[in-house]
Design an enzyme around this catalytic site. Structure first.
Site, PDB file in Angstrom:
ATOM      1  N   HIS A  72      -1.468 -22.223 -11.335  1.00  0.00           N
ATOM      2  CA  HIS A  72      -1.679 -20.923 -11.991  1.00  0.00           C
ATOM      3  C   HIS A  72      -0.353 -20.380 -12.514  1.00  0.00           C
ATOM      4  CE1 HIS A  72      -5.737 -19.737  -9.916  1.00  0.00           C
ATOM      5  NE2 HIS A  72      -5.761 -20.946 -10.443  1.00  0.00           N
ATOM      6  N   TYR A 197      -5.979  -9.259  -7.994  1.00  0.00           N
ATOM      7  CA  TYR A 197      -5.666  -8.317  -6.915  1.00  0.00           C
ATOM      8  C   TYR A 197      -6.115  -6.942  -7.403  1.00  0.00           C
ATOM      9  CZ  TYR A 197      -2.515 -11.702  -4.614  1.00  0.00           C
ATOM     10  OH  TYR A 197      -1.986 -12.791  -3.962  1.00  0.00           O
ATOM     11  N   PRO A 289      -0.871 -10.677   4.471  1.00  0.00           N
ATOM     12  CA  PRO A 289      -1.158 -11.763   3.522  1.00  0.00           C
ATOM     13  C   PRO A 289      -1.098 -11.403   2.036  1.00  0.00           C
ATOM     14  CG  PRO A 289      -3.176 -11.007   4.565  1.00  0.00           C
ATOM     15  CD  PRO A 289      -2.057 -10.291   5.241  1.00  0.00           C
ATOM     16  N   TYR A 381       6.829 -13.447  -6.170  1.00  0.00           N
ATOM     17  CA  TYR A 381       5.532 -14.100  -5.927  1.00  0.00           C
ATOM     18  C   TYR A 381       5.658 -15.621  -6.045  1.00  0.00           C
ATOM     19  CZ  TYR A 381       0.469 -14.495  -5.608  1.00  0.00           C
ATOM     20  OH  TYR A 381      -0.796 -14.794  -5.183  1.00  0.00           O
TER      21      TYR A 381
HETATM   22  P1  FAD Z   1      -0.089 -21.994  12.703  1.00  0.00           P
HETATM   23  O1  FAD Z   1      -0.755 -22.442  11.478  1.00  0.00           O
HETATM   24  O2  FAD Z   1      -0.675 -20.874  13.484  1.00  0.00           O
HETATM   25  O3  FAD Z   1       0.052 -23.267  13.628  1.00  0.00           O
HETATM   26  C1  FAD Z   1       0.417 -23.190  14.988  1.00  0.00           C
HETATM   27  C2  FAD Z   1      -0.270 -24.298  15.741  1.00  0.00           C
HETATM   28  O4  FAD Z   1       0.164 -24.290  17.095  1.00  0.00           O
HETATM   29  C3  FAD Z   1      -1.780 -24.139  15.769  1.00  0.00           C
HETATM   30  O5  FAD Z   1      -2.385 -25.321  15.341  1.00  0.00           O
HETATM   31  C4  FAD Z   1      -2.084 -23.818  17.219  1.00  0.00           C
HETATM   32  O6  FAD Z   1      -3.355 -24.304  17.621  1.00  0.00           O
HETATM   33  C5  FAD Z   1      -0.956 -24.526  17.927  1.00  0.00           C
HETATM   34  N1  FAD Z   1      -0.642 -24.004  19.254  1.00  0.00           N
HETATM   35  C6  FAD Z   1      -0.696 -22.717  19.697  1.00  0.00           C
HETATM   36  N2  FAD Z   1      -0.330 -22.660  20.974  1.00  0.00           N
HETATM   37  C7  FAD Z   1      -0.033 -23.916  21.367  1.00  0.00           C
HETATM   38  C8  FAD Z   1       0.412 -24.490  22.574  1.00  0.00           C
HETATM   39  N3  FAD Z   1       0.635 -23.751  23.665  1.00  0.00           N
HETATM   40  N4  FAD Z   1       0.640 -25.811  22.617  1.00  0.00           N
HETATM   41  C9  FAD Z   1       0.427 -26.577  21.523  1.00  0.00           C
HETATM   42  N5  FAD Z   1      -0.010 -26.090  20.341  1.00  0.00           N
HETATM   43  C10 FAD Z   1      -0.217 -24.779  20.274  1.00  0.00           C
HETATM   44  N6  FAD Z   1      -1.383 -16.409   4.984  1.00  0.00           N
HETATM   45  C11 FAD Z   1      -1.531 -16.187   3.686  1.00  0.00           C
HETATM   46  O7  FAD Z   1      -0.531 -16.261   2.959  1.00  0.00           O
HETATM   47  N7  FAD Z   1      -2.774 -15.896   3.156  1.00  0.00           N
HETATM   48  C12 FAD Z   1      -3.902 -15.840   3.935  1.00  0.00           C
HETATM   49  O8  FAD Z   1      -4.991 -15.599   3.451  1.00  0.00           O
HETATM   50  C13 FAD Z   1      -3.774 -16.042   5.295  1.00  0.00           C
HETATM   51  N8  FAD Z   1      -4.856 -15.987   6.104  1.00  0.00           N
HETATM   52  C14 FAD Z   1      -4.687 -16.146   7.442  1.00  0.00           C
HETATM   53  C15 FAD Z   1      -5.783 -16.057   8.310  1.00  0.00           C
HETATM   54  C16 FAD Z   1      -5.626 -16.154   9.696  1.00  0.00           C
HETATM   55  C17 FAD Z   1      -6.841 -16.033  10.613  1.00  0.00           C
HETATM   56  C18 FAD Z   1      -4.327 -16.386  10.216  1.00  0.00           C
HETATM   57  C19 FAD Z   1      -4.119 -16.479  11.727  1.00  0.00           C
HETATM   58  C20 FAD Z   1      -3.241 -16.540   9.353  1.00  0.00           C
HETATM   59  C21 FAD Z   1      -3.403 -16.410   7.977  1.00  0.00           C
HETATM   60  N9  FAD Z   1      -2.314 -16.538   7.091  1.00  0.00           N
HETATM   61  C22 FAD Z   1      -2.473 -16.340   5.792  1.00  0.00           C
HETATM   62  C23 FAD Z   1      -1.002 -16.913   7.544  1.00  0.00           C
HETATM   63  C24 FAD Z   1      -0.733 -18.419   7.421  1.00  0.00           C
HETATM   64  O9  FAD Z   1      -1.932 -19.119   7.559  1.00  0.00           O
HETATM   65  C25 FAD Z   1       0.301 -18.749   8.477  1.00  0.00           C
HETATM   66  O10 FAD Z   1       1.496 -18.093   8.108  1.00  0.00           O
HETATM   67  C26 FAD Z   1       0.542 -20.247   8.689  1.00  0.00           C
HETATM   68  O11 FAD Z   1      -0.567 -20.823   9.335  1.00  0.00           O
HETATM   69  C27 FAD Z   1       1.810 -20.467   9.523  1.00  0.00           C
HETATM   70  O12 FAD Z   1       1.895 -21.795   9.938  1.00  0.00           O
HETATM   71  P2  FAD Z   1       2.464 -22.168  11.366  1.00  0.00           P
HETATM   72  O13 FAD Z   1       2.493 -23.643  11.419  1.00  0.00           O
HETATM   73  O14 FAD Z   1       3.711 -21.410  11.633  1.00  0.00           O
HETATM   74  O15 FAD Z   1       1.412 -21.566  12.414  1.00  0.00           O
HETATM   75  C1  DHB Z   2      -5.113 -16.321  -0.928  1.00  0.00           C
HETATM   76  C2  DHB Z   2      -4.645 -15.672   0.181  1.00  0.00           C
HETATM   77  C3  DHB Z   2      -3.713 -14.678   0.032  1.00  0.00           C
HETATM   78  O1  DHB Z   2      -3.235 -14.035   1.102  1.00  0.00           O
HETATM   79  C4  DHB Z   2      -3.240 -14.299  -1.219  1.00  0.00           C
HETATM   80  O2  DHB Z   2      -2.357 -13.292  -1.340  1.00  0.00           O
HETATM   81  C5  DHB Z   2      -3.721 -14.971  -2.328  1.00  0.00           C
HETATM   82  C6  DHB Z   2      -4.665 -15.991  -2.181  1.00  0.00           C
HETATM   83  C7  DHB Z   2      -6.120 -17.394  -0.750  1.00  0.00           C
HETATM   84  O3  DHB Z   2      -6.549 -17.600   0.389  1.00  0.00           O
HETATM   85  O4  DHB Z   2      -6.493 -18.041  -1.732  1.00  0.00           O
END
Ligand code: FAD
Ligand code: DHB
Length: 387
Positions: A72, A197, A289, A381
């Site tokens: 995009h 948005y 987010p 962005y």
């Molecule tokens: P995570 O993806 O959380 O990965 C951490 C991993 O560690 C998980 O798989 C978990 O199961 C594992 N874990 C936890 N505890 C333990 C343990 N004790 N031992 C071993 N493993 C463990 N960001 C956006 O930009 N847009 C969005 O729409 C958006 N939606 C989201 C929706 C939800 C419900 C959540 C929670 C987050 C969302 N985010 C979004 C944020 C984005 O998804 C996260 O910033 C991203 O997942 C970060 O990656 P990470 O690897 O740091 O953490």
């Molecule tokens: C999506 C999630 C976001 O938080 C955002 O700012 C834009 C797009 C998505 O899930 O596609």
């Protein structure tokens, strides 16, 4: 069991780190609390900055991303019954973003790790870390395991155990918001070529997508919202109300096959390291987010960590590890500010103060009429190369 880097968590942070270390000849073991199926199906973010796409491409895990990801070149801001395009390519020397689901990134990384026959253990339990030795202890397949390592990477997300293990040495910065997002996935054709948005008096809404036949949309709701109060018809009605245009607009509707409410917060710990434990991604910071930054920030952290570990492994040079936290936090705070800016500009708090409502409208008008203001939004962005 012994390895150079013990990685706790197989989300984007842990899996990208494992891949970057593999390419640098550094051994690692990744442990994950959940099952493979669970992490591959968990629906979360969807927007990749150019630098995240470049990182995954250089790491050799982006073939499907390039085939199926949707590039995009702008977004639409919609308010007051009008749409306004922010043209990223024109404002940032041709930069773009790629829409590709986080769980697809996770699937690609897991497939690559397994193809390389490197250790990735799912469904571990009783995980604890000893930062002095350092070592990670856990149970796997009913057996107690102790993993001795040179360094521990705490990539276990916001609810993980690594941050808590060193909590006494960290300072927390936090803000909790008075709203949450209700997110859906639907079998429907996107109603726009780019993300929309919307700031509407009924609240914020976002129209996004996953493929030419699947849309992802979000509605601002209360953090206590009961999902059972939201049958499909109510969701479509509310989305249509918030995306309304004076010139007329209606969404392509379809079967909703996933629904969830996500609370919103801003959170940072400083420093992001203690002794030989390094926190990365959501374990160290959460952004609301609205700026689409969570996954991108997780990838940026582990790029810095992988480079620091490479120097440490090659020559014992600890300078990169020592400055890890400082190097990450500059980007973390820039992104915190941008995510806060987008969130404040686009959401309507319940009982919004009329003065604040006017300020919000003035900000939206400015971003859509001043090239300088639009460029600032666009460059944040698509992601800043240097912070
Ligand atoms: P995570 O993806 O959380 O990965 C951490 C991993 O560690 C998980 O798989 C978990 O199961 C594992 N874990 C936890 N505890 C333990 C343990 N004790 N031992 C071993 N493993 C463990 N960001 C956006 O930009 N847009 C969005 O729409 C958006 N939606 C989201 C929706 C939800 C419900 C959540 C929670 C987050 C969302 N985010 C979004 C944020 C984005 O998804 C996260 O910033 C991203 O997942 C970060 O990656 P990470 O690897 O740091 O953490
Ligand atoms: C999506 C999630 C976001 O938080 C955002 O700012 C834009 C797009 C998505 O899930 O596609």
């Amino acid at each position: 069991m012994k390895t150079q880097v013990g990685i706790v968590g197989a989300g984007p942070a842990g899996l990208v780190l494992a891949r970057l270390l593999e390419l640098r000849g550094i051994s690692s073991v990744v442990i994950e609390a959940r099952s493979r199926d669970y992490v591959e199906q968990r629906v979360r973010a969807g927007v990749l900055e150019q630098r995240s796409v470049d990182c995954l491409t250089e790491a050799g895990v982006a073939d499907r991303l390039h085939e199926e990801g949707m590039v995009h070149h702008g977004i639409e801001l919609r308010f007051g019954g009008q749409g306004h395009r922010i043209d990223f390519s024109a404002l940032t020397d041709g930069k773009s973003i790629t829409v590709y689901g986080q769980q697809e990134v996770v699937k690609d990384l897991i497939a690559a790790r397994l193809a390389s026959e490197l250790p990735l253990l799912f469904e571990v339990s009783d995980v604890s870390v000893d930062v002095d030795r350092p070592a990670v202890s856990f149970t796997h397949d009913g057996s107690a395991v102790e993993l001795e390592c040179d360094v521990i990477a705490g990539c276990d997300g916001f609810h993980g155990i690594c941050r808590d293990a060193v909590a006494d040495h960290l300072t927390v910065f936090e803000r909790v918001y008075l709203f949450a997002w209700l997110g859906i996935l639907a079998h429907s054709k996107p109603s726009s070529e780019e993300l929309i948005y919307a700031n509407h008096e009924r609240g914020f809404a976002l129209h996004s997508m996953r493929s030419p036949s699947v849309t992802r949309s979000y509605l601002q709701v209360s953090p206590e919202e009961d999902i059972d109060e939201w049958p499909d018809e109510r969701i479509w009605e509310e989305l249509n109300a918030r995306f309304a245009l004076d010139s007329g607009f209606s969404l392509n509707e379809g079967e909703i096959f996933e629904k969830g409410v996500t609370p919103m917060r801003s959170f940072v710990v400083e420093p992001m390291q203690h002794r030989k434990l390094f926190l990365a991604g959501d374990a160290a910071h959460i952004v609301p987010p609205t700026g689409a930054k969570g996954m991108n920030l997780a990838i940026a952290d582990v790029e810095i960590l992988a480079a620091a570990l490479e120097s440490f492994a090659a020559s014992g040079d600890e300078s990169g590890l020592q400055s890890y936290s400082e190097d990450c936090l500059r980007r973390v705070w820039r992104v915190q500010h941008f995510s806060f800016f987008m969130t404040s500009m686009l959401h309507r708090p319940e009982n919004q103060d009329p003065f604040e409502a006017q300020l919000q409208r003035a900000q939206l008008d400015y971003v859509c009429s001043s090239e300088a203001a639009a460029r600032s939004l666009a460059e944040n962005y698509v992601g800043l190369d240097r912070v």
